[in-house]
Design a protein around this motif. Structure first.
Motif: not given
Length: 343
Positions: A174-194
């Motif tokens: 959650x914190x990683x996604x929220x921080x990305x939304x504040x300042x979109x830079x680089x790549x973010x890859x989320x892995x996980x089951x459906x």
């Protein structure tokens, strides 16, 4: 003057009407589509050409009224970009009347061209609303009610039935996604089951950026490939190159459900071209996948794991739908227990 609007909104009709009105007054006007102009310029290098390149380019550059139809971001070669820049710079500097039509929002043009088109002392921008081909902003995703409602506020990162380690992992995601939304830079890859929450977080990023008035494109990857295939139909109102260029160059691109759809060589190549372009251009990108990196084509996975650009995060939580089922069963059990005590 710049007329901006979706395909079929009437901008080309208006541009042609301007040119035809000038001609009816015996005043010179030159109308041409951008793609046709570039093709004509290229053809002058042929030995059989009836006109020299310099002669044609000078005519276009200095025509008293120039109407350029369908200026897009799909110009892929450095030569083509250079010719258009020379043409538009010349007409701007000499203050020659020019009409441009485009379906590209003004903020998506490159900075130097955007500066020309937004100069208030010379250029007037008219945005035309109208029915268009399916919006890229909503391609396979945020137009759907469920995804539109996914936000950081309603993301459950505490899931009390989970082990502490999984809760901490979910809170970190959650914190990683929220921080990305504040300042979109680089790549973010989320892995996980459906059902682990990765799509919710990706959609929350997109919805947050939309609310901030920032440009973001959320795409479910199987839908993207279907749309690319559909552009080869004669009935398509958007070309393959136009669609693919818009996706490739989106300021922030969110690719949901990456992996399952790349079984054919064509699909694999399209996804590689997309990923490779954004990797080289260092464009902000979010990817969700239920696959391990070992299961993704190595040309793509090697770019996903580059630590200089990308953060790969594995969400450990199981399918949240299991929480819902467990809660239902618990409620039913409570009801039966109360009935048993009452009887």
């Amino acid at each position: 003057m710049v007329l901006i609007g979706p395909g079929g909104c009437g901008k080309t009709h208006l541009a042609c009407a301007i040119a035809n009105h000038r001609l009816s007054l015996a005043q010179p006007a030159f109308y041409i589509g951008v793609a046709d102009l570039l093709d004509h310029l290229r053809s002058t290098f042929s030995p059989s050409s009836d006109i020299a390149y310099d002669e044609l380019f000078e005519r276009v550059k200095n025509t008293p009224l120039l109407v350029l139809d369908d200026l897009t971001m799909a110009v892929t070669t450095a030569w083509a970009k250079g010719k258009l820049k020379q043409l538009l710079d010349h007409r701007f500097n000499t203050q020659l009347p020019t009409v441009i039509t485009s379906d590209v929002p003004i903020e998506e043009f490159e900075e130097d061209l955007r500066g020309r088109l937004t100069a208030p002392e010379f250029c007037q921008i008219c945005v035309i609303q109208g029915k268009s081909s399916p919006s890229l902003e909503h391609l396979g995703g945020l137009e759907l009610e469920l995804l539109r409602k996914m936000s950081f506020k309603n993301f459950d990162c505490k899931r009390l039935n989970l082990p502490a380690e999984h809760r901490q992992n979910l809170e970190q995601a959650f914190r990683i996604a929220f921080n990305f939304a504040q300042s979109p830079q680089g790549w973010l890859v989320f892995q996980g089951v459906n059902g682990c929450g990765k799509t919710h977080l990706a959609a929350a990023i997109a919805n947050h950026l939309h609310q901030e008035g920032k440009s973001v494109l959320f795409i479910v990857v199987p839908d993207l490939l279907d749309y690319l295939r559909s552009t080869f139909s004669p009935e398509s109102r958007v070309s393959y190159d136009e669609l693919f260029e818009k996706v490739k160059k989106a300021p922030v691109l969110i690719l949901d459900d990456f992996g399952e759809q790349s079984a054919t060589p064509w699909a694999q190549e399209k996804l590689y071209q997309l990923i490779n372009y954004r990797y080289n251009a260092r464009l902000a990108t979010v990817i969700t996948t239920c696959f391990s990196l070992d299961e993704i084509e190595s040309r793509i996975s090697s770019r996903m794991v580059d630590p200089s650009l990308s953060l790969v995060f594995n969400i450990m939580a199981p399918d949240y739908r299991g929480d819902i089922q467990a809660a239902r069963e618990a409620r039913l059990q409570q009801r039966y227990s109360r009935r048993g005590r009452q009887s």
